[in-house]
Structure formats: structure tokens, C-alpha cells
Design an enzyme around this catalytic site. Structure first.
Site, PDB file in Angstrom:
ATOM      1  N   ASP A 290       0.834  -1.207   0.000  1.00  0.00           N
ATOM      2  CA  ASP A 290       0.000   0.000   0.000  1.00  0.00           C
ATOM      3  C   ASP A 290       0.866   1.255   0.000  1.00  0.00           C
ATOM      4  O   ASP A 290       0.541   2.249  -0.665  1.00  0.00           O
ATOM      5  CB  ASP A 290      -0.918   0.003   1.223  1.00  0.00           C
ATOM      6  CG  ASP A 290      -2.017  -1.047   1.126  1.00  0.00           C
ATOM      7  OD1 ASP A 290      -2.234  -1.581   0.016  1.00  0.00           O
ATOM      8  OD2 ASP A 290      -2.660  -1.329   2.160  1.00  0.00           O
ATOM      9  N   GLU A 316      -2.140  -2.958  -9.035  1.00  0.00           N
ATOM     10  CA  GLU A 316      -0.962  -2.122  -9.249  1.00  0.00           C
ATOM     11  C   GLU A 316      -1.025  -1.408 -10.593  1.00  0.00           C
ATOM     12  O   GLU A 316      -0.006  -0.930 -11.102  1.00  0.00           O
ATOM     13  CB  GLU A 316       0.309  -2.975  -9.182  1.00  0.00           C
ATOM     14  CG  GLU A 316       0.471  -3.991 -10.304  1.00  0.00           C
ATOM     15  CD  GLU A 316      -0.195  -5.334  -9.999  1.00  0.00           C
ATOM     16  OE1 GLU A 316       0.210  -6.337 -10.615  1.00  0.00           O
ATOM     17  OE2 GLU A 316      -1.115  -5.373  -9.161  1.00  0.00           O
TER      18      GLU A 316
END
Length: 405
Positions: A290, A316
Site C-alpha cells: 500500500d 498495481e
């Protein structure tokens, strides 16, 4: 809580009620001053009228001593009229120019109540001295009036009414009152402030509960509005990075293509996919992943123009919409983004995490946006193909693919 001694529970309740009363007193004081400002418009002329009547009425036949009584009553009402005008002007200043009650405003509220109560005691003693038969009616009426109108918490009202009674009792012992009246007057002198205090207490309890409930409702409404704002934000933004989500990006991209069809211009899209992101998650856990995603979003956003649109597709993957940008310009932007990620430093729990990404670029030539095939899906699919090629050729590179059709 059940095992807590009763006196500790009582003390906690008492302190809680005291704290709540202190919080409400400021608002109650301003409300009391607003009320007093309005009532003063009637009481000041009334005092003047009473002073005029008693000052010019003269004494009835057979009671020449009442002339002095009338003069004393007139003087008391003249002083009361002057005091009402001055304090009303002061109250108006607090209400008009102060948003919240100050110590001066609370002091004015207490002073007005104490002065009026003293006025009632003074007039009552004059009536008793001349044996007019009025008794303590004036004193009782003023006590009850301030019990209803003056919003004072018990910590203030109890000392005010207690002091009033003590002053009245002290003056009563030195007044010229017949022995037959003295006992009944003493009782009434105690009953009047007691009734006023009880009235004030009930009035304060109802008012403070209403104010606290209103504040609670206001806080609940503010919290609900904040939640609604957050839900509205999450409807078209990514919760982690704060970027637009896939749905909102597609909507904005379609609007841009429609604009490009009216004002012909090139439009480009860049897809960004972080390399080996699964390894980052495996090595540093999801909190580390994160942190990389948040840093990547900030890095990409800083390297783009204000007119460009950056979104997170999911996982991503990121995507960039470049208005008025052709193939060469989009490739330069992609190279700039790739270099920015290379220079970015992500530190998580004392460890540097290197970040690279693969880039897929596609663009539409001027004029093609007006055709039916020029949709977001076509340019998106072309950029996705280019991204796939970049991954196959070793990652950390930029590839281009033209839209099909």
C-alpha cells in the site's frame, strides 16, 4: 459500573450535570440578554409611567403621609427606568457585537437580576413602612419573573437568590414594620425567592436539555454530512490513493473524446503497471505494498500536467488520459513518468523499496475521435496491448500500439 459505590455514581452524575450546565451557560446568557433587551422596551416606559403617576398623584384625603410614600415610589421607579435603559444598551452591545458570552456578559446578567430583585425588595419595604396593604406582592412578582426569564444555572441562581433573601431579611429587621406584619413578611420573604429558585431550576433544566439535544443533533447531522461526502468521494475515487477509480476514468475519457470530436485534436492514453508488485507484497506485506501504491500515485500525479487525468484501475495498474497529445508527446510523457519512478524513494519500516513500471501507450489522431469506432474501449485496448508487449520484452520499458479499426 454496578460494583461502583453509590456515592461515586452520584458524584459522577453531579459532575457531569455541572459540566453540561457550564457548557450551556454561555448560550443561555446570550438568550437571557436578548430577552432582556426586548422586555426593556416595555419595562422602561412602564417605570416612567408609574413614576409619573405616583410623583404627581398627591396624597389622598386623610392620609397626608402617603405623599412621602408616593415620592419614594416615584424615585425608585425613576432609578429603575434609568438602570433599565443603561443595562439594556449594554445588553444590546453584547448581543450585537459578541458571538459568544464573555465574563462581562455573564456578569451583566447576574447584575441585572440582582439589581431588579433589590428593587423589588426596596419597593416592598416602602409599602410596608407606610402600611399601604401591598405586602410583598412586588417582591414576589419580580422574583418569579426573573425565575422564568433569567436563564441561570444553579451554581449562579442559588447564590443570587440566597443573597437576595439575606439582604431583604437584613433590611426588613431595620425597617419600620409593625410586629403583627413582621412574622408573615419574614415567611413570605423566604417563600418568594424559594419559589423563584424552584422556577429557575425547572426552567434551566428544560432549557439546558434542549440546548444539549440540539447540539447533539447538530453533531449527528455534521457526522452524517461528512459520511455522505465520503461516500460520494468513494463513488468515483480510489480509497487508498485518492485518485479517480476505473468507472470515473472511463466517464471522463468518454467526455474528452466527445470534446475532441467537436474540436479536433489528438488524445492519448498511458497504462502503467508496476513491475514485480507481487514480490513487494510477499516481502513487505500488504502495508508495504500500500505504501508503494500511495507513493506511486503521488509521484505520477506530480509529473503530469494539471489538464491530465490520472486514475487507478485496480491492483498495481494506473492509467493516464492526455488531452491534446499525440503519439510522440505521449511517449515523452511515458518516458518522463518512468524516470520519475526510477528516482522515487519508498522507505518502509527502514527499508528502501525500488519501484519500476511498464508503460503501454496509445493515441488517436485528430479527427478520428468523431468516428463511431473511436471509443474509450478501443484506445484502452490498444494501450493494454502495448503494456502486454512491454511486459513480455522485459518490463521497465515503454511500448506503443495504435488503436484498431
Amino acid at each position: 459500573m454496578r460494583n461502583t459505590p453509590w456515592y461515586q455514581r452520584w458524584w459522577a452524575l453531579w459532575m457531569g450535570a455541572r459540566s453540561a450546565s457550564a457548557q450551556v451557560q454561555g448560550e443561555a446568557t446570550m438568550e437571557s440578554l436578548r430577552r432582556y433587551r426586548i422586555i426593556a422596551c416595555f419595562t422602561a416606559p412602564l417605570h416612567l409611567a408609574v413614576a409619573g403617576i405616583f410623583g404627581t398623584g398627591g396624597a389622598p384625603s386623610g392620609r397626608p403621609e402617603l405623599a412621602s410614600w408616593g415620592t419614594a415610589i416615584a424615585q425608585a421607579h425613576l432609578a429603575a427606568a434609568a438602570g433599565v435603559v443603561l443595562t439594556a444598551l449594554w445588553a444590546h452591545w453584547f448581543v450585537a457585537y459578541r458571538q459568544r458570552a464573555t465574563a462581562g456578559a455573564i456578569g451583566l446578567q447576574i447584575a441585572v437580576a440582582a439589581a431588579y430583585l433589590y428593587f423589588g425588595a426596596h419597593v416592598t419595604l416602602i409599602d410596608l413602612a407606610f402600611n399601604t396593604g401591598a405586602g410583598v406582592a412586588t417582591y414576589l412578582m419580580i422574583c418569579i419573573m426573573f425565575g422564568v426569564l433569567a436563564l441561570m444555572r444553579p451554581a449562579i441562581s442559588v447564590p443570587v437568590y440566597l443573597l437576595t433573601y439575606l439582604v431583604f431579611a437584613w433590611l426588613l429587621e431595620r425597617a419600620t414594620v409593625s410586629a403583627s406584619q413582621l412574622t408573615s413578611v419574614r415567611i413570605l420573604a423566604l417563600v418568594a425567592p424559594a419559589l423563584a429558585l424552584m422556577t429557575s431550576w425547572i426552567n434551566w433544566s428544560q432549557y439546558s436539555k434542549a440546548v444539549l439535544l440540539r447540539r447533539q443533533l447538530s453533531r449527528s447531522n455534521e457526522a452524517m454530512a461528512a459520511q455522505q461526502h465520503e461516500l460520494a468521494f468513494l463513488a468515483d475515487h480510489d480509497a487508498l490513493t485518492g485518485l479517480y477509480n476505473r468507472r470515473e476514468f472511463m466517464r471522463l475519457a468518454q467526455l474528452e473524446l466527445r470534446r475532441a470530436s467537436r474540436v479536433p485534436g489528438e488524445t492519448a492514453v498511458i497504462m502503467v503497471d508496476l513491475d514485480h508488485f507481487k514480490q513487494i507484497n510477499d516481502r513487505h506485506g500488504h502495508p508495504g505494498g500500500d505504501a508503494v501504491l500511495v507513493a506511486t500515485a503521488a509521484c505520477l500525479q506530480q509529473a503530469l500536467r494539471v489538464t491530465d487525468t490520472l486514475a487507478r484501475l485496480g491492483g498495481e495498474e494506473f492509467i493516464v488520459l492526455l488531452p491534446d497529445t499525440g503519439r510522440e508527446g505521449a511517449l515523452r510523457v511515458a518516458a518522463k513518468l518512468r524516470e520519475a519512478l526510477w528516482q522515487m524513494v519508498v522507505v518502509f519500516e527502514g527499508t528502501n523499496i525500488p519501484v519500476t513500471a511498464s508503460f503501454g501507450v496509445s493515441s488517436m489522431l485528430a479527427g478520428t475521435a468523431a468516428s463511431e469506432t473511436a471509443t474509450v474501449d478501443t484506445i484502452y485496448a490498444a494501450a493494454d496491448r502495448a503494456l502486454y508487449v512491454a511486459k513480455q520484452l522485459g518490463r521497465d520499458r515503454v511500448e506503443y500500439a495504435a488503436p484498431e479499426g
